[in-house]
Write a protein that holds these residues in place. Sequence first.
Motif, short mmCIF file in Angstrom:
data_model
loop_
_atom_site.label_atom_id
_atom_site.label_comp_id
_atom_site.label_asym_id
_atom_site.label_seq_id
_atom_site.Cartn_x
_atom_site.Cartn_y
_atom_site.Cartn_z
N SER A 1 0.83 -1.20 0.00
CA SER A 1 0.00 0.00 0.00
C SER A 1 0.87 1.25 0.00
O SER A 1 1.72 1.43 0.88
CB SER A 1 -0.91 0.00 1.24
N ALA B 1 -0.43 4.13 0.50
CA ALA B 1 -0.99 4.95 1.58
C ALA B 1 -0.22 4.74 2.88
O ALA B 1 -0.06 5.67 3.68
CB ALA B 1 -2.47 4.63 1.78
N GLU B 2 0.26 3.51 3.09
CA GLU B 2 1.01 3.22 4.31
C GLU B 2 2.37 3.91 4.34
O GLU B 2 3.01 4.00 5.38
CB GLU B 2 1.16 1.71 4.47
N VAL C 1 -3.96 8.28 -1.48
CA VAL C 1 -4.56 7.36 -2.44
C VAL C 1 -4.48 7.97 -3.83
O VAL C 1 -4.34 9.19 -4.00
CB VAL C 1 -6.02 7.04 -2.10
N GLU D 1 -17.70 1.92 -2.81
CA GLU D 1 -16.81 1.16 -1.93
C GLU D 1 -16.13 0.00 -2.63
O GLU D 1 -14.94 -0.21 -2.46
CB GLU D 1 -17.59 0.63 -0.71
N ARG E 1 -7.60 -0.40 -6.31
CA ARG E 1 -7.16 -0.60 -4.92
C ARG E 1 -6.37 0.61 -4.42
O ARG E 1 -6.52 1.04 -3.27
CB ARG E 1 -6.30 -1.86 -4.82
N ASP E 2 -5.53 1.17 -5.30
CA ASP E 2 -4.74 2.33 -4.90
C ASP E 2 -5.64 3.54 -4.64
O ASP E 2 -5.28 4.44 -3.89
CB ASP E 2 -3.72 2.66 -5.99
N HIS E 3 -6.81 3.54 -5.25
CA HIS E 3 -7.80 4.60 -5.01
C HIS E 3 -8.59 4.36 -3.72
O HIS E 3 -9.42 5.18 -3.34
CB HIS E 3 -8.75 4.69 -6.21
N GLY E 4 -8.32 3.24 -3.07
CA GLY E 4 -8.97 2.95 -1.79
C GLY E 4 -10.17 2.05 -1.89
O GLY E 4 -10.93 1.90 -0.91
N ASP F 1 -12.25 -1.62 -2.52
CA ASP F 1 -12.20 -3.08 -2.56
C ASP F 1 -12.59 -3.52 -3.97
O ASP F 1 -13.26 -2.78 -4.70
CB ASP F 1 -13.17 -3.69 -1.54
#
Length: 408
Positions: A11, A13-14, A19, A40, A74-77, A79
Motif C-alpha cells: 500500500s 498509503a502506508e 490514495v 466502496e 485498490r490504490d484509489h482505496g 475493494d
Amino acid sequence: MRSWSSPDVPSLAELGLGVGPVVRVHDTATRDLRPSDPAETARLYVCGITPYDATHMGHAATYLAFDLLQRAWRDHGLDVDYTQNVTDVDDPLLERALATGVDWMDLAAREIELFREDMTALRIIPPANYVGAVETIDLVVGLIDRLDQAGSVYRVDEDLYFDVHADAGFGAVSGLTEEQMLRIFPERGGDPDRPGKKHPLDCLLWQAERPGEPSWETRLGKGRPGWHVECAAIALEHLGTDFDVQGGGSDLVFPHHEMSASEATVATHEPFAQSYVHAGMVGFEGEKMSKSKGNLVLVSKLRAAGHDPMAIRLALLAHHYRSDWEWFGEEITAAEKRLAVWRAAVSRTVAPSGPDLVTVIRTAMTNDLDAPSALDAIDAWAADDSAADPQAGRTVRTAIDTLLGVKL
C-alpha cells in the motif's frame, strides 16, 4: 473451482502517499474514457480461458490489463470483487481432446493448472470467484428459464435459441451494423445459416445432447450450455446487475459480450455492466498467433527457458493494453535489460524524488491504464543521476510493485 495464490500488493498509503486518483478506462460501448469510481467496491467480470491450450502472450496481455485495473482501483482505496469463468466444456476443447486422444476432462484440468501456474508467476491478482461452466449448469438453466418467461427463447430441433432482438438495445456494446455482425458471427462460433432460426444472429442457449459429447440431465432436457449464457449466468450470480466492468480481449466484443449483455438485460430488465473494457490482440512477427500456425509464444515456455517472469510482465507492460501489437524475440531481451536497470536504480542509497515519480505513475495508470507512459517515466528516473531523496529507492520500488505488479 480453485483459483490461484494472490501476490502481496503493498500500500502506498502506508508510506504516507495517500490514495491515487479516480480511474478512467475506455468503454467500448460509448467509445470514450469513463470514470470508474464506485462507492466502496468495484465489481469486475473478465472472461476466462477455454482450457484446450497453454497460456500464450495474448492471454497474458489480457489478464495483465485487468490486473492493472484492479491495482489502480485498490490504490484509489476501493475493494474489488472479481469474477472470472473457465469455459471447461465447449466445442474447441472437445475437438482438441478428440484430436489428441486425451479425455476432455483431463485436458481441461491440465491446462487450467498450467494457467494457474502462469498467472501466479506473473503476479496476476486472482479472482475471488473462479467458476467453471461445468459447475454452473443449474445457474444457466435458471437464466434460460427467466429468458423463456420473457418470451425470448425458442426451439430449433432440440436446441434452444435466444431471440437477440428481444433486447431493444442489441448492438449497443459493439456498435456494429447488422451487416458487420453477420460477417463476424460465423468466424467466432456463430451459426447464421442454421435452418429454423428466426434470425441469423440469434444465438444458442442450450445444446441438446450430441452422440459422444458430454451432457447433463436438466429440466431443459439433456445437453450443455451455450457459451454466451454461461458468462451471463455466472456474472449475474456473483456480481449482480450493472456491475462496473465487463472485460476481455477485443475478439470478444462481438458476439460474446454483445450476446451476454443482451441475455442478461432481457432476463433482469437492468443493465448488465456499466463499462465494457477490451484488451488488444497480440500477433507474432506479422501473423496472427495461433496453434494452427505453430507460432504461439507461451508463458510457460518462456519461463522454462529461464526468463524472469518479471521480465515477461515488463515486456507486456511496454504495450498499451488496448493496442494490437506483434511479439518479436527482442521484446524479452529489452524487458530483461529494463528490469536490470530498474533493480539497480532502486538499490541506490540516494536518488531523485520518489513521491514525484509516484504521482507521475499514478496519473498514467489512472488515465486508461497507460503503462507505457509509466515505464518511460521510471526509465527517466532510473537514468537521472541527481541525488536528493534517501527514501526514493524504497518508495519507487513499492510504487512499481503496487501499481505495475513488478517485483524488484
